[in-house]
Write an enzyme that holds these catalytic residues in place. Sequence first.
Site, short mmCIF file in Angstrom:
data_model
loop_
_atom_site.label_atom_id
_atom_site.label_comp_id
_atom_site.label_asym_id
_atom_site.label_seq_id
_atom_site.Cartn_x
_atom_site.Cartn_y
_atom_site.Cartn_z
N HIS A 90 0.85 -1.19 0.00
CA HIS A 90 0.00 0.00 0.00
C HIS A 90 0.89 1.23 0.00
O HIS A 90 0.71 2.13 -0.80
CB HIS A 90 -0.94 0.00 1.20
CG HIS A 90 -1.92 1.13 1.19
ND1 HIS A 90 -3.00 1.19 2.04
CD2 HIS A 90 -2.00 2.26 0.43
CE1 HIS A 90 -3.69 2.29 1.80
NE2 HIS A 90 -3.10 2.96 0.83
N GLU A 150 0.74 8.13 -3.89
CA GLU A 150 1.67 7.73 -2.84
C GLU A 150 2.93 8.60 -2.87
O GLU A 150 3.48 8.97 -1.82
CB GLU A 150 2.04 6.26 -2.98
CG GLU A 150 0.90 5.30 -2.65
CD GLU A 150 0.44 5.41 -1.20
OE1 GLU A 150 1.29 5.31 -0.31
OE2 GLU A 150 -0.77 5.62 -0.98
N HIS A 154 3.41 11.00 0.31
CA HIS A 154 4.38 10.40 1.22
C HIS A 154 5.83 10.54 0.74
O HIS A 154 6.71 10.86 1.53
CB HIS A 154 4.05 8.92 1.44
CG HIS A 154 2.66 8.69 1.94
ND1 HIS A 154 2.25 9.08 3.19
CD2 HIS A 154 1.58 8.11 1.34
CE1 HIS A 154 0.97 8.73 3.36
NE2 HIS A 154 0.54 8.16 2.26
#
Length: 278
Positions: A90, A150, A154
């Site tokens: 993930h 992502e 992040h």
Amino acid sequence: MHLFTTLSLAAVLCTVHGAPFVRPPTLVVQGNALDIDMLPPHTAPGTCPIDTISCQRTDIDPCCSPQNGLLVLAQQWDTRWGPSDQFTVHGLWPDTCQGKQLPGSGCDHTRAYSNITDILSSSNDPDIIRDMNSLWPSNKGDNNWFWSHEWVKHGTCVTTLHPTCYADSYLPYQEVTEYFRSILDLRAKYNVHAALNASGIVPTEPETGRRPKNTYSLDQFKQAIRDAWGVEPNVKCRGRQLQEVWLWFQVRGRDTYYPVEPRGQDTCYRISYQQKST
């Protein structure tokens, strides 16, 4: 509207392996995240101390030790996606050292790339797209959107991957490839499927209904991970269906991850860990 707080710090002169560098005197903080849009040159990665532990000191160049030094590797179990004997990724999520989440918009708007597939395809890592498609698929079918999300949310918060950290050796987008490849490598090292299998926890035959009978206990899952790596995970479920296993890390030096005890919450009691249909 986002509120920006300017945190003025006295410049700290440090020495790394005999080479001095000056930390930037002014940092801009957005919420809990360091805004590193404009930072001066830093210590080159090859001259960073190798024994620094993230979240233990505040006087370390953020190129040498991640500023957001508590991270979660989230591995997911979706019976529709990925190899039958592998959890898929993930993401790897940097948090503050206090365990707080960073802003959902990420930490560097100048690198909010939406074309991650193109960037990875043009990199010097010939296998990365194949590996990403296999081990980091989107459960909504749009891998580029998932990977871009992502990265923006992040990846831009990993301070050791800021372009200024590479000095004159920087190549366009190389930090993007390094980010995704390092996570694939971390997933391979901390292979949750293999750790569970070693403790006799294997996927069961598919069952229908909301309360499957062939289940494992949360304690069984936690003990299997502790037996493998000396720490417990957080385990996430939807009802009884296993969704994700989270491993928490700090960082030694620039990019050596080591597992630590979890800071999050479990959402499972009995766990249905069913075979994949792929």
